[in-house]
Scaffold this motif. Sequence first.
Motif, mmCIF file in Angstrom:
data_model
loop_
_atom_site.group_PDB
_atom_site.id
_atom_site.type_symbol
_atom_site.label_atom_id
_atom_site.label_comp_id
_atom_site.label_asym_id
_atom_site.label_seq_id
_atom_site.Cartn_x
_atom_site.Cartn_y
_atom_site.Cartn_z
ATOM 1 N N LEU A 29 33.998 40.811 39.912
ATOM 2 C CA LEU A 29 32.535 41.003 40.776
ATOM 3 C C LEU A 29 31.257 41.207 40.148
ATOM 4 O O LEU A 29 30.258 40.595 40.066
ATOM 5 N N PRO A 71 35.424 40.970 48.527
ATOM 6 C CA PRO A 71 35.591 41.994 47.474
ATOM 7 C C PRO A 71 34.395 42.811 47.451
ATOM 8 O O PRO A 71 34.357 44.093 46.750
ATOM 9 N N PHE A 72 33.074 42.539 48.051
ATOM 10 C CA PHE A 72 32.069 43.585 47.993
ATOM 11 C C PHE A 72 31.186 43.679 49.166
ATOM 12 O O PHE A 72 31.144 42.619 50.081
ATOM 13 N N GLU A 83 37.543 51.555 36.911
ATOM 14 C CA GLU A 83 37.039 50.753 37.843
ATOM 15 C C GLU A 83 36.164 49.519 37.408
ATOM 16 O O GLU A 83 36.210 48.395 38.120
ATOM 17 N N SER A 133 40.054 43.239 49.626
ATOM 18 C CA SER A 133 39.623 42.925 48.001
ATOM 19 C C SER A 133 39.773 41.454 47.909
ATOM 20 O O SER A 133 39.046 41.016 47.105
ATOM 21 N N PRO A 167 32.171 47.812 46.187
ATOM 22 C CA PRO A 167 33.624 46.820 46.432
ATOM 23 C C PRO A 167 33.945 47.275 47.590
ATOM 24 O O PRO A 167 33.839 48.373 48.101
ATOM 25 N N HIS A 211 36.869 45.617 38.782
ATOM 26 C CA HIS A 211 35.933 44.680 39.465
ATOM 27 C C HIS A 211 35.172 43.896 38.524
ATOM 28 O O HIS A 211 33.978 43.244 38.700
#
Length: 182
Positions: free
Chosen positions: A45, A147-148, A38, A143, A137, A42
Amino acid sequence: MLELNDDSVVGPREDVDGRGTMTNVARKFRRQEDPVREAQTHEALLCGIGRLIFAWGKLEVQLEQKIAQLRRAAGDVRSATGRTKPTMAKMLSELRAIISMRCRRDNVQLVEIAEVERAIQQIDKFRTLVLQGFQGPGDNGQSEEHPFLCRDAKNNVISISLDELNGEISRLDACRERLLAL
C-alpha cells in the motif's frame, strides 16, 4: 485496597475478585500493533501511494521539459516557468497553444492532447482522493479486495484496491508517454 497492574482496565462494571484486585480484562481490548510491523504489513500500500506521487511528479517535470524544448525550437528563449509553479491545466493549455502554432492545419495532435487532458483530469481526481482523503488500511476481512479507505469531499467512505491504484498509475504513465510523443 485495589491493586492495578498494567494489563487491567478499570471500568464501571468490572468485577473485583475476593482479594480486592481487578480481573484481567485486557484481553477484551486489542493492543496497538508495533508501527514497524504495521509498515511491513502494508508495504504494498505504501509503495503504491508512493508510486502514484512519483508518477505524477515525473509527468509534471517531463511536461515542463517538453514545453521548454518546443519553445526553444520555435525560437522563444524565455524560461518555461515563471516564479510560481504552473498547474497541470496551464501546462497543457500552453502545450496546446505551441502545437497549434506549429501545425495550424493538422488537428490530430490537438485532439490527442484533448483526450490525454481528460484522462489526466480523471487521474487527478483519483490522486486527490488518495492524497487528501486517505483514512488508513481497510479491515482485515477486506484487506485483499479493498486494502485502504479514503473519504471524498462529501465525507463518503470509499474503498480502493491496490489493483485500482496500480491501474491509475499505469494510465498516468501512458498519458505521459503520449504527451512526450507529440
